[in-house]
Write a protein that holds these residues in place. Structure first.
Motif: not given
Length: 391
Positions: A29-38
């Motif tokens: 869900a965070a990736v779909a918002r464009g967040v650079d995930i660690i």
């Protein structure tokens, strides 16, 4: 859809959401918002499987004899390599024919072993916080779980003396895990000696999960439960090549210990699966025969990562014990947060995926788990992001 209604079995209805799937859903869900995930949520090694193991697999897969059904208990040659490794590593003697069984990853064996020994009404002693498969396997076998709380006050080891007498009368099996997931604590030999005495007194089968025994730091090698005098009389130890050799996707492990327990597990396996692909077992032999030639370098990389994350988190004022083994840092959440709310805070504000401690059992409330299965640079960046957002 048309047709008759579908009703799930009660064992499915009572299952909690699998912890790591829930975390993955949050991450996606965070990736779909464009967040650079660690992603510091799941302990899946990011380093490649060592080249000699890959080459052994490539050669073995061309052999026609490996293309037929394998034995559900595994090739004798692989089980012999396991027994030889146990002798060299722990000075434990095991008969590869009767005291070793090949597994399709240690998770498979842990999930199946209660089916061989637990009937409705039987109690299984489960460490909590702990690997979610322990209580799920208990439930699937119709058993009842009794939670052994791992607390800071007791150095995150089970308090055997706190188990009620009425529970002990029904207890038939105990899961243990050292080095521990999620706390990273290592049980010492005196503790294992007490466990053996406890098991003999109460007739309890010990199932020790040692998947992280080769991921250790500062040269301090963890002990095997089977090193304790009499341990082979009371239980088995589960092991995996997944963490030791970065082979999580290969799905190969083994169990070693008392012949009757191994036989019970093997009987379940013979009815439930058709064994592990023999070419993978051939590659497993290469891994086990390498001893520390392949693992020393891997441990050095993980220790560097641990040191980067530990130093950074301590500078932020977070409270935790420096892990001596495994991939995990077990961190007390700051005042004002729960495990879930601090996990959500780090994801939403900093793009950092962690695991809430209560997902491993109620005694894990008040903690989060971070992994070191990513690069030093990304770990340092995670610390920097946490410093910027504050609490």
């Amino acid at each position: 859809m048309s047709g008759f209604p579908i009703s799930y079995a009660q064992r499915i209805k009572t299952l909690p959401p699998y912890l790591f799937k829930a975390i993955d859903d949050m991450k996606q869900a965070a990736v779909a918002r464009g967040v650079d995930i660690i992603n510091l949520g799941i302990g899946d090694p990011d380093l490649p499987t060592p080249e000699p193991i890959i080459k052994a697999m490539q050669e073995a897969v061309t052999k026609p004899q490996h293309h037929q059904y394998p034995s559900s208990s595994g090739m004798l040659s692989f089980r012999t390599a396991v027994a030889d490794w146990y002798k060299r590593r722990f000075n434990v003697t095991a008969d590869p024919k009767t005291e070793v069984v090949t597994l399709i990853g240690s998770k498979e064996g842990i999930g199946h072993v209660p089916l061989a020994f637990i009937d409705p009404g039987d109690v299984v002693l489960v460490p909590s916080p702990g690997y979610p498969v322990y209580p799920v396997a208990t439930s699937f076998a119709g058993g009842t779980m009794h939670e052994m709380a791992l607390t800071k006050q007791n150095k995150f080891l089970p308090d055997l003396g706190a188990i009620p007498k009425d529970i002990l009368k029904k207890a038939k099996l105990m899961f243990l895990n050292s080095p521990n997931n999620p706390t990273s604590v290592i049980a010492d030999k005196p503790f294992f000696n007490r466990v053996v005495d406890f098991a003999k007194e109460h007739h309890i089968i010990i199932c020790h999960d040692a998947a992280y025994s080769e991921i250790y730091y500062d040269g301090k090698r963890p002990s095997s439960f089977l090193e304790a005098e009499g341990a082979m009389d009371v239980g088995v130890e589960f092991h995996s090549l997944s963490k030791t050799f970065n082979m999580t996707g290969w799905r190969i492990g083994f169990a070693v210990g008392r012949a009757e327990v191994i036989a019970g597990l093997a009987q379940i396996k013979s009815n439930m699966d058709s064994g592990q692909f023999q070419a993978i077992q051939e590659a497993g032999i290469t891994a086990l025969e390498s001893d520390d030639q392949l693992t020393d370098g891997l441990r050095a990389i993980y220790q560097e990562r641990r040191d980067v994350l530990v130093a950074g988190l301590k500078n932020l004022g977070l409270q935790f014990e420096t892990p001596a083994a495994a991939f995990y840092v077990w961190i007390e959440v700051p005042k004002g947060y729960t495990s879930a709310s601090f996990t959500a805070h780090l994801l939403e504000k900093a793009g950092i995926v962690t695991t809430p401690g209560n997902g491993f059992g109620a005694p894990g409330e008040g903690y989060i788990r971070m992994t070191i299965t990513t690069t030093k640079d990304r770990l340092a960046e995670a610390v920097d992001r946490m410093k910027k957002i504050g609490w």
